[in-house]
Design a protein around this motif. Structure first.
Motif, PDB file in Angstrom:
ATOM      1  N   ALA A   1       0.838  -1.207   0.000  1.00 33.48           N
ATOM      2  CA  ALA A   1       0.000   0.000   0.000  1.00 33.48           C
ATOM      3  C   ALA A   1       0.870   1.253   0.000  1.00 33.48           C
ATOM      4  O   ALA A   1       0.587   2.220  -0.721  1.00 33.48           O
ATOM      5  CB  ALA A   1      -0.929  -0.008   1.215  1.00 33.48           C
ATOM      6  N   GLU A   2       1.926   1.251   0.795  1.00 29.61           N
ATOM      7  CA  GLU A   2       2.832   2.402   0.830  1.00 29.61           C
ATOM      8  C   GLU A   2       3.522   2.607  -0.520  1.00 29.61           C
ATOM      9  O   GLU A   2       3.679   3.747  -0.971  1.00 29.61           O
ATOM     10  CB  GLU A   2       3.874   2.233   1.934  1.00 29.61           C
ATOM     11  N   ALA A   3       3.911   1.528  -1.160  1.00 30.53           N
ATOM     12  CA  ALA A   3       4.558   1.640  -2.476  1.00 30.53           C
ATOM     13  C   ALA A   3       3.590   2.234  -3.494  1.00 30.53           C
ATOM     14  O   ALA A   3       3.971   3.112  -4.290  1.00 30.53           O
ATOM     15  CB  ALA A   3       5.057   0.280  -2.939  1.00 30.53           C
ATOM     16  N   ALA A   4       2.353   1.788  -3.476  1.00 28.13           N
ATOM     17  CA  ALA A   4       1.359   2.311  -4.415  1.00 28.13           C
ATOM     18  C   ALA A   4       1.096   3.795  -4.160  1.00 28.13           C
ATOM     19  O   ALA A   4       1.035   4.597  -5.106  1.00 28.13           O
ATOM     20  CB  ALA A   4       0.064   1.516  -4.304  1.00 28.13           C
ATOM     21  N   LEU A   5       0.966   4.171  -2.896  1.00 33.71           N
ATOM     22  CA  LEU A   5       0.707   5.573  -2.572  1.00 33.71           C
ATOM     23  C   LEU A   5       1.923   6.451  -2.861  1.00 33.71           C
ATOM     24  O   LEU A   5       1.779   7.600  -3.272  1.00 33.71           O
ATOM     25  CB  LEU A   5       0.247   5.698  -1.128  1.00 33.71           C
ATOM     26  N   SER A   6       3.104   5.924  -2.669  1.00 31.06           N
ATOM     27  CA  SER A   6       4.317   6.690  -2.998  1.00 31.06           C
ATOM     28  C   SER A   6       4.416   6.914  -4.502  1.00 31.06           C
ATOM     29  O   SER A   6       4.797   8.000  -4.957  1.00 31.06           O
ATOM     30  CB  SER A   6       5.561   5.964  -2.494  1.00 31.06           C
ATOM     31  N   SER A   7       4.064   5.897  -5.259  1.00 35.13           N
ATOM     32  CA  SER A   7       4.054   6.038  -6.714  1.00 35.13           C
ATOM     33  C   SER A   7       3.042   7.100  -7.142  1.00 35.13           C
ATOM     34  O   SER A   7       3.321   7.923  -8.027  1.00 35.13           O
ATOM     35  CB  SER A   7       3.722   4.689  -7.351  1.00 35.13           C
ATOM     36  N   GLU A   8       1.890   7.087  -6.500  1.00 31.29           N
ATOM     37  CA  GLU A   8       0.866   8.094  -6.782  1.00 31.29           C
ATOM     38  C   GLU A   8       1.375   9.495  -6.437  1.00 31.29           C
ATOM     39  O   GLU A   8       1.149  10.460  -7.181  1.00 31.29           O
ATOM     40  CB  GLU A   8      -0.397   7.778  -5.976  1.00 31.29           C
ATOM     41  N   PHE A   9       2.083   9.610  -5.314  1.00 34.06           N
ATOM     42  CA  PHE A   9       2.656  10.897  -4.912  1.00 34.06           C
ATOM     43  C   PHE A   9       3.626  11.418  -5.957  1.00 34.06           C
ATOM     44  O   PHE A   9       3.577  12.585  -6.349  1.00 34.06           O
ATOM     45  CB  PHE A   9       3.355  10.754  -3.550  1.00 34.06           C
ATOM     46  N   VAL A  10       4.504  10.552  -6.436  1.00 30.51           N
ATOM     47  CA  VAL A  10       5.496  10.963  -7.427  1.00 30.51           C
ATOM     48  C   VAL A  10       4.800  11.426  -8.712  1.00 30.51           C
ATOM     49  O   VAL A  10       5.176  12.457  -9.300  1.00 30.51           O
ATOM     50  CB  VAL A  10       6.494   9.826  -7.718  1.00 30.51           C
ATOM     51  N   SER A  11       3.789  10.687  -9.144  1.00 31.21           N
ATOM     52  CA  SER A  11       3.104  11.099 -10.376  1.00 31.21           C
ATOM     53  C   SER A  11       2.361  12.418 -10.182  1.00 31.21           C
ATOM     54  O   SER A  11       2.351  13.264 -11.084  1.00 31.21           O
ATOM     55  CB  SER A  11       2.156  10.000 -10.867  1.00 31.21           C
ATOM     56  N   LYS A  12       1.729  12.638  -9.019  1.00 25.35           N
ATOM     57  CA  LYS A  12       1.058  13.910  -8.754  1.00 25.35           C
ATOM     58  C   LYS A  12       2.069  15.054  -8.683  1.00 25.35           C
ATOM     59  O   LYS A  12       1.810  16.153  -9.198  1.00 25.35           O
ATOM     60  CB  LYS A  12       0.273  13.852  -7.434  1.00 25.35           C
ATOM     61  N   LEU A  13       3.196  14.807  -8.029  1.00 24.20           N
ATOM     62  CA  LEU A  13       4.210  15.846  -7.895  1.00 24.20           C
ATOM     63  C   LEU A  13       4.798  16.217  -9.259  1.00 24.20           C
ATOM     64  O   LEU A  13       5.032  17.394  -9.550  1.00 24.20           O
ATOM     65  CB  LEU A  13       5.308  15.390  -6.938  1.00 24.20           C
ATOM     66  N   SER A  14       5.016  15.208 -10.085  1.00 23.95           N
ATOM     67  CA  SER A  14       5.581  15.494 -11.408  1.00 23.95           C
ATOM     68  C   SER A  14       4.577  16.195 -12.323  1.00 23.95           C
ATOM     69  O   SER A  14       4.973  16.886 -13.262  1.00 23.95           O
ATOM     70  CB  SER A  14       6.107  14.220 -12.063  1.00 23.95           C
ATOM     71  N   SER A  15       3.297  16.031 -12.051  1.00 26.79           N
ATOM     72  CA  SER A  15       2.290  16.703 -12.883  1.00 26.79           C
ATOM     73  C   SER A  15       1.896  18.082 -12.334  1.00 26.79           C
ATOM     74  O   SER A  15       1.088  18.777 -12.951  1.00 26.79           O
ATOM     75  CB  SER A  15       1.055  15.823 -13.034  1.00 26.79           C
ATOM     76  N   ALA A  16       2.454  18.468 -11.190  1.00 26.44           N
ATOM     77  CA  ALA A  16       2.152  19.794 -10.629  1.00 26.44           C
ATOM     78  C   ALA A  16       2.701  20.865 -11.562  1.00 26.44           C
ATOM     79  O   ALA A  16       3.834  20.780 -12.040  1.00 26.44           O
ATOM     80  CB  ALA A  16       2.756  19.931  -9.245  1.00 26.44           C
ATOM     81  N   ARG A  17       1.878  21.894 -11.805  1.00 30.27           N
ATOM     82  CA  ARG A  17       2.256  22.942 -12.771  1.00 30.27           C
ATOM     83  C   ARG A  17       2.767  24.214 -12.095  1.00 30.27           C
ATOM     84  O   ARG A  17       3.304  25.079 -12.754  1.00 30.27           O
ATOM     85  CB  ARG A  17       1.052  23.298 -13.648  1.00 30.27           C
ATOM     86  N   SER A  18       2.581  24.269 -10.777  1.00 34.29           N
ATOM     87  CA  SER A  18       3.043  25.470 -10.076  1.00 34.29           C
ATOM     88  C   SER A  18       3.562  25.082  -8.701  1.00 34.29           C
ATOM     89  O   SER A  18       3.323  23.966  -8.222  1.00 34.29           O
ATOM     90  CB  SER A  18       1.903  26.488  -9.945  1.00 34.29           C
ATOM     91  N   ILE A  19       4.247  25.999  -8.078  1.00 36.20           N
ATOM     92  CA  ILE A  19       4.777  25.737  -6.735  1.00 36.20           C
ATOM     93  C   ILE A  19       3.635  25.524  -5.739  1.00 36.20           C
ATOM     94  O   ILE A  19       3.720  24.599  -4.936  1.00 36.20           O
ATOM     95  CB  ILE A  19       5.735  26.868  -6.317  1.00 36.20           C
ATOM     96  N   PRO A  20       2.571  26.304  -5.764  1.00 35.26           N
ATOM     97  CA  PRO A  20       1.465  26.035  -4.834  1.00 35.26           C
ATOM     98  C   PRO A  20       0.854  24.649  -5.031  1.00 35.26           C
ATOM     99  O   PRO A  20       0.493  23.980  -4.054  1.00 35.26           O
ATOM    100  CB  PRO A  20       0.445  27.133  -5.144  1.00 35.26           C
TER     101      PRO A  20
END
Length: 129
Positions: A58-77
């Motif tokens: 579960a932690e691995a899946a959520l960490s992967s999700e975090f990385v994909s969300k962080l990489s798709s962030a378009r701004s600092i906020p």
């Protein structure tokens, strides 16, 4: 007098002949208790290992999700929001992990207490008989 000693020897011999049988029965009972205890402990270990393996996945899946969300962030906020969400999730997971560790420890302590109590009960019964 010789006859009385012969009767005493027969009584002693029957007692000596009976002791190995009693010893074998007691040893068999203790061996069965030992295998029961090992089975109980093995079951506890299996349950705990499965729970922690599920947790790691579960932690691995959520960490992967975090990385994909962080990489798709378009701004600092947006990136800060993603990091805050991840931090919140991580602290919740750490609290749950601590609870699981305490629960697992309690289960193992109860199993150990059960083993000791049943071992002492068997020894007490053997001593009193």
């Amino acid at each position: 007098m010789v006859q009385k000693e012969g009767q005493g020897e027969r009584r002693g011999n029957s007692l000596l002949n009976r002791m190995p049988i009693d010893f074998a029965e007691a040893a068999k009972k203790r061996f069965e208790e030992l295998t029961d205890v090992q089975s109980e402990l093995f079951g506890r270990f299996q349950d705990t290992n499965k729970q922690w393996l599920d947790r790691v996945q579960a932690e691995a899946a959520l960490s992967s999700e975090f990385v994909s969300k962080l990489s798709s962030a378009r701004s600092i906020p947006d990136a800060v929001t993603v990091c805050q969400e991840w931090s919140t999730w991580r602290f919740e997971m750490m609290a749950e992990d601590a609870k699981h560790v305490l629960d697992d420890t309690q289960k193992f302590m109860q199993t150990g207490a059960h083993i000791l109590a049943s071992g002492f009960a068997s020894k007490s019964a053997a001593i009193s008989t």
